[in-house]
Scaffold this active site. Structure first.
Site, PDB file in Angstrom:
ATOM      1  N   HIS A  50      50.619  43.568  35.399  1.00  0.00           N
ATOM      2  CA  HIS A  50      49.655  44.445  36.038  1.00  0.00           C
ATOM      3  C   HIS A  50      50.228  44.947  37.369  1.00  0.00           C
ATOM      4  CE1 HIS A  50      48.447  40.352  37.654  1.00  0.00           C
ATOM      5  NE2 HIS A  50      48.617  41.024  38.778  1.00  0.00           N
TER       6      HIS A  50
HETATM    7  P1  TYD Z   1      45.565  36.773  35.390  1.00  0.00           P
HETATM    8  O1  TYD Z   1      45.451  38.052  36.135  1.00  0.00           O
HETATM    9  O2  TYD Z   1      45.687  36.842  33.905  1.00  0.00           O
HETATM   10  O3  TYD Z   1      46.823  35.939  35.949  1.00  0.00           O
HETATM   11  P2  TYD Z   1      48.381  36.371  36.030  1.00  0.00           P
HETATM   12  O4  TYD Z   1      48.454  37.584  36.871  1.00  0.00           O
HETATM   13  O5  TYD Z   1      49.053  35.194  36.654  1.00  0.00           O
HETATM   14  O6  TYD Z   1      48.877  36.620  34.657  1.00  0.00           O
HETATM   15  O7  TYD Z   1      44.346  35.845  35.803  1.00  0.00           O
HETATM   16  C1  TYD Z   1      43.824  34.866  34.938  1.00  0.00           C
HETATM   17  C2  TYD Z   1      42.306  34.803  35.113  1.00  0.00           C
HETATM   18  O8  TYD Z   1      41.977  34.298  36.398  1.00  0.00           O
HETATM   19  C3  TYD Z   1      41.667  36.168  34.987  1.00  0.00           C
HETATM   20  O9  TYD Z   1      40.457  35.993  34.244  1.00  0.00           O
HETATM   21  C4  TYD Z   1      41.316  36.552  36.405  1.00  0.00           C
HETATM   22  C5  TYD Z   1      41.125  35.211  37.087  1.00  0.00           C
HETATM   23  N1  TYD Z   1      41.491  35.200  38.508  1.00  0.00           N
HETATM   24  C6  TYD Z   1      40.502  34.995  39.466  1.00  0.00           C
HETATM   25  O10 TYD Z   1      39.314  34.836  39.145  1.00  0.00           O
HETATM   26  N2  TYD Z   1      40.842  34.949  40.767  1.00  0.00           N
HETATM   27  C7  TYD Z   1      42.145  35.113  41.178  1.00  0.00           C
HETATM   28  O11 TYD Z   1      42.415  35.065  42.399  1.00  0.00           O
HETATM   29  C8  TYD Z   1      43.157  35.345  40.195  1.00  0.00           C
HETATM   30  C9  TYD Z   1      44.596  35.552  40.602  1.00  0.00           C
HETATM   31  C10 TYD Z   1      42.778  35.382  38.870  1.00  0.00           C
END
Ligand code: TYD
Length: 132
Positions: A50
């Site tokens: 992302h």
């Molecule tokens: P995700 O964006 O998939 O993690 P990465 O970028 O490491 O692949 O995040 C996983 C889940 O956690 C998603 O449902 C969003 C949630 N999340 C939060 O609630 N707060 C946060 O600060 C972060 C980073 C993720």
């Protein structure tokens, strides 16, 4: 200008161990509002995929390592994050992917804002549209 910017922390440690310090608006070039960490990531399962519209982040592997793909829509670079005192800035509008986590990896991320799903661009084609 390179999209890769590293933040070096001096090691304030001594024979008792290492000590690194992060301070908002000092050696961290933004006000820190959120900290999260990733551990027990699987070596063959990449994460990220992302970009953020406005969020600034600073990522360290305080233990272990991973590879980070950074892509601003024009150039794409892979860097290795593997030092507990050298962090990678993840600026807004850079598509990023973490790959090849070591088993022992502990990634610490400082962020300039609270979690906000509306700040995410999770579709690569939409990301490319927006950077052009
Ligand atoms: P995700 O964006 O998939 O993690 P990465 O970028 O490491 O692949 O995040 C996983 C889940 O956690 C998603 O449902 C969003 C949630 N999340 C939060 O609630 N707060 C946060 O600060 C972060 C980073 C993720």
């Amino acid at each position: 200008m390179s999209m890769i910017e590293w933040i070096d922390l001096p090691n304030l440690g001594d024979d008792r161990g290492s000590l690194m310090v992060l301070e908002s608006n000092k050696n961290v070039p933004f006000k820190v509002k959120r900290i999260y960490y990733i551990l027990d990531a699987k070596p063959d399962v990449p994460r990220g995929f992302h970009a953020h519209k406005e969020l600034m982040q600073l990522a360290f592997c305080i233990k272990g390592s991973c590879n980070m793909i950074m892509d601003n829509g024009i150039e794409k670079q892979q860097v290795r994050i593997d030092k507990s005192n050298i962090g990678l800035m993840i600026p807004p509008m850079v598509w990023h992917e973490m790959h090849d986590f070591s088993e022992d990896c502990v990634m610490l991320v400082l962020a300039s804002d609270y979690y906000n799903e509306a700040d995410y661009i999770r579709n690569y084609d939409i990301f490319l549209e927006r950077v052009k």
